[in-house]
Design a protein around this motif. Structure first.
Motif, short mmCIF file in Angstrom:
data_model
loop_
_atom_site.label_atom_id
_atom_site.label_comp_id
_atom_site.label_asym_id
_atom_site.label_seq_id
_atom_site.Cartn_x
_atom_site.Cartn_y
_atom_site.Cartn_z
N ASN A 1 0.81 -1.22 0.00
CA ASN A 1 0.00 0.00 0.00
C ASN A 1 0.84 1.27 0.00
O ASN A 1 0.31 2.37 0.16
N GLY A 2 2.16 1.14 -0.17
CA GLY A 2 3.02 2.31 -0.23
C GLY A 2 3.53 2.79 1.11
O GLY A 2 4.33 3.71 1.17
N ALA B 1 5.45 -0.68 -5.25
CA ALA B 1 4.71 0.39 -4.56
C ALA B 1 5.64 1.50 -4.09
O ALA B 1 5.34 2.69 -4.24
N SER B 2 6.78 1.15 -3.50
CA SER B 2 7.68 2.18 -2.98
C SER B 2 8.28 3.01 -4.11
O SER B 2 8.59 4.19 -3.93
N GLY B 3 8.41 2.42 -5.29
CA GLY B 3 8.88 3.20 -6.44
C GLY B 3 7.91 4.32 -6.79
O GLY B 3 8.31 5.45 -7.07
N VAL B 4 6.61 4.01 -6.75
CA VAL B 4 5.59 5.02 -7.04
C VAL B 4 5.57 6.09 -5.95
O VAL B 4 5.42 7.28 -6.23
N ILE B 5 5.75 5.67 -4.69
CA ILE B 5 5.79 6.64 -3.59
C ILE B 5 6.98 7.57 -3.75
O ILE B 5 6.86 8.80 -3.57
N SER C 1 13.05 3.66 -6.06
CA SER C 1 12.30 2.77 -5.18
C SER C 1 12.89 2.76 -3.78
O SER C 1 12.16 2.72 -2.78
N ALA C 2 14.21 2.79 -3.68
CA ALA C 2 14.86 2.85 -2.37
C ALA C 2 14.54 4.18 -1.69
O ALA C 2 14.30 4.23 -0.47
N LEU C 3 14.51 5.26 -2.45
CA LEU C 3 14.14 6.57 -1.91
C LEU C 3 12.70 6.53 -1.41
O LEU C 3 12.38 7.12 -0.36
#
Length: 694
Positions: free
Chosen positions: A257-258, A279-283, A491-493
């Protein structure tokens, strides 16, 4: 990456590092921020499929060596992993048994009676993660209102456990009808199994995701159990390795869910992190877009195996349910991402009919594309880029790879001979096919969302996104492309800037009427208490934000839509705003609404959010007339012939700089390929803004 001398021991204790890590199919990415100095360090390390987690230790060692990062000074460590989703895709999960109501043993086989591709004569449904002989019907029954019609037959439970263990089961999933309304029967059976077979792990559908519709509830619980041993084992090893390196910060995990959660919860709620990387890439992309003043973004995340697409509208990622995990739908809230098996390592081949194809098979990190010099011999998208001249002019992956154009040419030439083309023409054909495959998938995404991509800006990231992104944008006639400073580690960011986020649901299944107000209030109070308790358990001590939504439909409809609502509307019994919100959402999605139609609320949802750290990246002052000077001219095959174009170094580009394509921008984590007709401007955040002439 910024270069800095290794500080002395006394200086190390004054550091405050926040580290985000994301594992993909080919590389593990690191993005580390030293908050007191504002220094950002990034890194890529090749994955070690045979020893998951070893690449993490390698990366921390390199960051310590190159950046002076003291593990003891890490105050926030966020980790995204593909262990869960790869377990499902590769079908390497644990052997499970399913206990359900007698007479309903075929619930996962029947599913929703839909074929994956209704237009294919050769389409077949996937084999289930639990085979039919491992499904056990237990005499037990709840009525639809949650009252008990038949208590569970515990002798049948004991016999089923004995049989399941004899057939090799390591865990058991319990999913009974109507357990979303009353979980007592599932809990009783779980307690019996704990007595009979304490060596088996057990998950009930009501504890994993207590939602109406037994198939969705059951499959979600199965996915959770299927990956549980591998995910739990991986996370335990991760925590041990971090402790051994002196990292005292608790490990946080990125979620589908980010948001993020702690590792202790990740060991049980494994299903929550199946789509963590995408998901984390989109965030991360949404955070970068807001800093750059961009509201509408199409993200393009290309790794070694796949290309992932998502929409950011008004600065916010879009969420949904039903995302596919391999061949199985995931029915928990997730950042909406569409994927296709086209990545930098996607293998090109010629089929029996002489047609050139690309993917979905990937060379991965081992052996990898031919040009990596690690034993790969099959032509990939990365090899095609090298043959055309876009790659091969600098080291890749922070010095870990040196592109061997000769090996790439040898691999592509084999295909070229089969289709009667030159090596350059075959390489260009591979790139054209890859872009056309992505075009089809993105067009579907835009159609479903009802948006005009000409109003959006493309943000490519991942190791391969900048290589192909501008060409895809040009096909869609998108006016702009934005390239973040470190696209390889977005994505890591994303993990670094993510909030704590927990999603909770209550099925209420009621007409929207004044009589339902007490039920809705009770459900909302329960959800709010659960959400706040979850944040507290995660260690969050600051203010919390609670977002409420309702799954609603007109009476007679089979499925519902999610509608954001305000908690005050429910608390104060204001039904009119809820009705208006539903009609407006229905009209937006389907261009139709029925103001006089009777409405049902199926589920109430709540997202409990604890804000992540307020991070700031360095901002450079603009240089009036800052010159963007190419390092040298290089020959690149741009489609029909070779052209001499400018090669720019990313670390020498400053705010205010401008240049035009075709051009190549080389940096440590990726390579930007900029086609003809694009003008590039550098902003104060060191983003590259590509604009295309009308």
């Amino acid at each position: 990456m910024d270069n800095a001398p290794t500080p002395g021991k006394g200086h190390l204790t004054e550091q405050d590092w926040k580290v985000g890590v994301d594992i993909g199919g080919t590389f593990i990415d690191f993005c580390a921020l030293e908050t007191r100095s504002g220094r950002v360090a990034s890194l890529k390390v090749l994955t070690t499929p045979d020893d998951p987690g070893a690449e993490l230790m390698t990366g921390l060692s390199l960051l310590a060596e190159r950046e002076g990062l003291d593990p003891a000074s890490i105050s926030r460590f966020v980790h995204g992993t593909t262990v869960g989703i790869n377990t499902v895709i590769q079908r390497r999960g644990v052997s499970l048994a399913l206990m359900t109501n007698a007479g309903f043993e075929d619930v996962i086989e029947l599913a929703r009676l839909r074929m994956p591709d209704v237009y294919s004569l050769f389409c077949s449904r996937p084999d289930q993660l639990i085979s039919r002989d491992m499904v056990f019907g237990i005499p037990a029954r709840l009525r639809a209102d949650g009252s008990e019609a038949q208590a569970p037959d515990m002798q049948a439970v004991i016999e089923a456990v004995t049989t399941a263990k004899a057939r090799g089961a390591s865990g058991i999933i319990i999913s009974f009808l109507h357990s979303w309304r009353n979980d007592a029967q599932e809990a009783a059976v779980k307690a019996q199994i704990a007595k009979s077979a304490p060596d088996l792990f057990v998950f009930t559908s009501s504890e994993v995701w207590p939602v109406i519709r037994e198939y969705e509830r059951t499959t979600t619980a199965i996915l959770n159990g299927y990956v549980h041993p591998r995910v739990s084992g991986y996370l335990t090893a991760l925590e041990d390795k971090l402790v051994s390196r002196g990292v005292t910060a608790p490990a946080l995990l990125t979620k589908s869910n980010g948001g993020v959660m702690n590792a202790a919860e990740g060991k049980r709620s494994c299903v929550q992190m199946l789509l963590s990387g995408t998901a984390s890439g989109v965030i991360g992309a949404a955070w970068l877009a807001r800093r750059a003043g961009e509201k509408h973004i199409l993200t393009l995340d290309i790794g070694g195996t796949s290309a992932d697409f998502a929409l950011i509208i008004d600065g916010e990622p879009q969420f949904g349910t039903g995302e596919l995990i391999g061949e199985f739908p995931l029915h928990i809230p997730s950042v909406s991402v569409s994927s296709i098996g086209i990545g930098g390592g996607s293998i090109a081949s010629v089929d029996a009919q002489g047609v050139l194809r690309v993917g979905p098979e990937s060379a991965g990190s081992t052996p990898g594309p031919a040009c990596y010099g690690r034993g790969g011999t099959q032509a990939t998208v990365t090899d095609a880029m090298a043959v055309c001249g876009w790659l091969g002019h600098s080291q890749m992956a922070y010095g870990q790879l040196q592109i061997d154009v000769g090996l790439a040419r040898a691999a592509v030439s084999k295909l070229a001979d089969q289709i009667g083309r030159t090596a350059e023409e075959a390489a260009q054909a591979i790139l054209d096919i890859a872009i056309s495959e992505m075009f089809v998938e993105v067009e579907k995404l835009a159609s479903r969302a009802g948006v005009d991509l000409r109003e959006f800006t493309l943000m490519p990231f991942g190791g391969g996104g900048p290589m192909l992104g501008a060409f895809l944008a040009r096909e869609f006639k998108m006016a702009k492309v934005i390239g973040p400073p470190r696209p390889g580690v977005v994505s890591a960011l994303g993990g670094l800037v993510a909030d704590l986020r927990g999603d909770f649901i209550r099925t209420v299944f009621t007409h929207l009427s004044a009589e339902a107000t007490p039920l809705l209030r009770k459900a909302l109070d329960s959800l709010s208490a659960e959400g706040l308790a979850w944040l507290s358990k995660q260690g969050h001590q600051g203010p919390a934000t609670l977002h409420v939504s309702a799954d609603m439909r007109y009476v007679g409809q089979s499925f519902e839509i999610e509608v954001p609502v305000q908690a005050a509307w429910i608390a104060e019994g204001k039904l009119s705003p809820i009705e208006d919100a539903f009609h407006a959402m229905h009209a937006k999605l389907y261009d139709f609404d029925d103001p006089d139609g009777e409405i049902e609320i199926v589920n109430l949802r709540l997202s409990a959010i604890g804000a992540g750290p307020a991070l700031e990246l360095p901002v450079e002052a603009e240089h009036a007339g800052a010159a963007a000077v190419p390092e040298r001219e290089i020959p690149v095959f741009t489609g029909k012939e070779f052209e001499w174009i400018g090669l720019y170094r990313r670390d020498l580009l400053h705010p205010g700089g401008r240049f035009s394509g075709p051009a190549v921008v080389a940096q440590e984590d990726t390579t930007f390929a900029i086609p003809a007709g694009a003008t590039v401007d550098v902003d104060r955040h060191l983003n590259l803004h590509l604009t295309f002439a009308e």
